[in-house]
Design an enzyme around this catalytic site. Structure first.
Site, short mmCIF file in Angstrom:
data_model
loop_
_atom_site.label_atom_id
_atom_site.label_comp_id
_atom_site.label_asym_id
_atom_site.label_seq_id
_atom_site.Cartn_x
_atom_site.Cartn_y
_atom_site.Cartn_z
N GLY A 117 28.84 -15.07 -6.98
CA GLY A 117 27.58 -14.33 -6.95
C GLY A 117 26.63 -14.66 -8.07
O GLY A 117 25.65 -13.93 -8.28
N CYS A 146 10.08 -19.04 18.11
CA CYS A 146 9.34 -17.97 18.80
C CYS A 146 9.61 -16.61 18.17
O CYS A 146 10.09 -15.67 18.83
CB CYS A 146 9.70 -17.97 20.28
SG CYS A 146 9.22 -19.49 21.11
N GLU A 147 9.32 -16.49 16.91
CA GLU A 147 9.46 -15.24 16.16
C GLU A 147 8.32 -15.16 15.15
O GLU A 147 8.08 -16.12 14.41
CB GLU A 147 10.79 -15.17 15.41
CG GLU A 147 12.03 -15.29 16.26
CD GLU A 147 12.36 -13.99 16.99
OE1 GLU A 147 11.80 -12.95 16.61
OE2 GLU A 147 13.17 -14.05 17.93
N TYR A 187 23.94 -21.88 1.86
CA TYR A 187 23.65 -20.91 2.92
C TYR A 187 22.46 -21.32 3.78
O TYR A 187 21.68 -20.49 4.22
CB TYR A 187 23.44 -19.51 2.33
CG TYR A 187 24.66 -19.03 1.59
CD1 TYR A 187 25.81 -18.65 2.27
CD2 TYR A 187 24.67 -19.00 0.20
CE1 TYR A 187 26.95 -18.25 1.59
CE2 TYR A 187 25.81 -18.60 -0.49
CZ TYR A 187 26.94 -18.22 0.22
OH TYR A 187 28.07 -17.83 -0.48
N GLY A 226 29.75 -20.60 -5.47
CA GLY A 226 29.45 -21.41 -4.29
C GLY A 226 28.00 -21.84 -4.36
O GLY A 226 27.68 -23.01 -4.55
N ARG A 227 27.11 -20.84 -4.25
CA ARG A 227 25.68 -21.08 -4.38
C ARG A 227 25.37 -21.82 -5.69
O ARG A 227 24.55 -22.75 -5.71
CB ARG A 227 24.95 -19.74 -4.34
CG ARG A 227 23.43 -19.84 -4.35
CD ARG A 227 22.80 -18.48 -4.70
NE ARG A 227 23.44 -17.38 -4.03
CZ ARG A 227 23.05 -16.86 -2.88
NH1 ARG A 227 22.01 -17.37 -2.26
NH2 ARG A 227 23.69 -15.84 -2.34
#
Length: 447
Positions: A262, A375-376, A405, A306-307
């Site tokens: 984190g 399409c959002e 991610y 990780g990140r």
């Protein structure tokens, strides 16, 4: 033809533009044509060769981040959180740099094993592990399994034929005040057992009654994008106290404490990020104080970045489709990717920067919103970014800090395949994952 092409000597008198290496890979530069290069490769060339959108990953940056963790935490086990990004190459790079690997599915486990990772250096994690995944992990001989529920104790006990090391995940009750979707250290969430609760006590007793399960320590995870290291110091104090209670009540000495990951990274210039030097000092002081208070031997610490290993190593390339100036509203730069390859903006309100990669603009700029093709209305990649006022369709935009991610969260919404992943190293590109095609999508359609 440009003036630089007519008079090459002008280049020597021009200031060299710079990029912010807290956001971009360290091996990021501008070449003589004003194009952004990563790992010695021009991003515009990659866009032309592999199409867009395309994920680019700098191998040197990944290895450099692994080395930074080994340097700052020489006595800790550094376990790469594969959920951030896992391919066979990434798994090989991190293990070659001395890291273990944390997986949370049979798919991630299969990739790690295919990469040649020693099963003993693999930790299986995650809530709601299916029986088949536990069976696969046990058969593969993974080193440790993090138990997240009472059900998993029962399932594992039925599966193991030799002692299996396990960690018990506890929630230490620490609120890091981040986005609700990534706060994992508070008691009222789905992971693990609240520290000091009756459920946690029952889980400990059940594990200790099983001859095939060896409880070696505790695990916790506080959340994501944490830049204040004091939270981890508090986690150490609470978790060591819990380990001491197990010793006092059960005469069992736990030796491992996994503090999860984190650690924050900067997505845009000026963003706060975790200082590893300060974190190392705080963890060391907290361990000394907690162990002295409880008369407890210092446990072996593990961290799960990780990140923090892969985010800054990644850059995503897009091609500009059109520029729309809305009267009385915003200017939208529409690109050929979007929420399929980067859902984090829609999921968490994440903020990114975007720059032109095929030239170094020197004229006036405009403030624009970079939007995707899907399409959002919420398909947005970056807001309030400064882009050249003469931006044209066909030019290449690069979005930095997209190594974590993005590929792992990508989807095929609107039946658009996921982008390829291209690594760069010492001036050469390597195709790690090819682009997903309509043919790939149709292979799953058995109608």
């Amino acid at each position: 033809m440009t003036l630089l092409e007519i008079f090459p000597s002008l280049r020597s008198g021009m200031p060299s533009p710079r990029v912010d290496t807290t956001v971009w890979p360290c091996e990021t530069h501008y070449d003589d044509l004003g194009r952004i290069t990563v790992g010695g490769v021009a991003l515009a060339d990659l866009a032309d060769q592999y199409g867009t959108p395309t994920y680019v990953l700098d191998e040197t940056e990944v290895r450099r981040r692994c080395q930074a963790y080994r340097k700052h935490f020489p006595d800790a086990e550094i376990i790469y959180a594969a959920k951030a990004l896992v391919t066979k190459s990434v798994a090989r790079w991190v293990t070659e740099e001395g890291l273990s690997v944390d997986v949370c599915s049979a798919g991630e486990l299969a990739i790690a094993l295919a990469a040649g990772v020693d099963p003993q250096r693999i930790v299986l994690h995650g809530s709601g592990k299916p029986f088949a995944e536990l069976e696969t992990a046990v058969a593969a001989g993974v080193g440790r399994i993090v138990i997240d529920s009472l059900t998993e104790i029962t399932l594992l006990s039925a599966l193991v034929s030799r002692p299996q090391q396990v960690l018990l995940r506890l929630s230490p009750g620490i609120d890091v005040h981040g986005h609700p979707a990534v706060k994992t250290g508070v008691a009222d969430q789905k992971f693990g057992f609240p520290l000091g609760s009756a459920q946690a006590a029952e889980a400990i007793e059940r594990i200790l009654r099983q001859p095939g399960l060896e409880l070696v320590g505790f695990h916790c995870h506080l959340g994501s994008q944490i830049h204040d290291p004091d939270y981890y110091g508090e986690a150490v104090r609470r978790m060591v106290g819990a380990m001491a209670r197990v010793r006092d009540e059960h005469d069992v000495l736990l030796t491992q404490l996994d503090l999860g990951g984190g650690h924050a990274v900067a997505y845009r210039s000026g963003d706060a990020e975790m200082n590893l030097y300060v974190l190392a000092d705080i963890l060391d002081d907290a361990l000394d104080a907690a162990c002295a208070r409880h008369g407890f031997p210092r446990p072996h610490i593990a961290l799960e970045p990780g990140r923090a290993i892969v985010a800054r190593a990644g850059v995503t390339l897009y091609r500009v489709m059109t520029v729309k100036h809305i009267e009385g509203g915003r200017t939208f730069v529409i690109v050929d990717g979007g929420m399929n390859d980067n859902p984090r903006v829609a999921l968490y309100g994440a903020r990114y920067d975007a720059v032109v990669a095929n030239r170094h603009p020197t004229g006036p700029h405009m403030t624009a919103t970079v939007a995707g093709r899907y399409c959002e209305a919420g398909d947005i990649l970056a807001t309030d970014v400064r882009l050249p006022a003469d931006l044209r369709p066909g030019e290449i935009l690069a979005v930095p800090c997209t190594g974590a991610y993005h590929h792992s969260l990508a989807s095929s919404y609107n039946a658009v395949g996921r982008p390829p992943l291209i690594s760069v190293h010492q001036g050469r590109p390597h195709e790690q994952l090819r682009r997903e095609t309509p043919t790939d999508l149709l292979t799953r359609d058995l109608g």
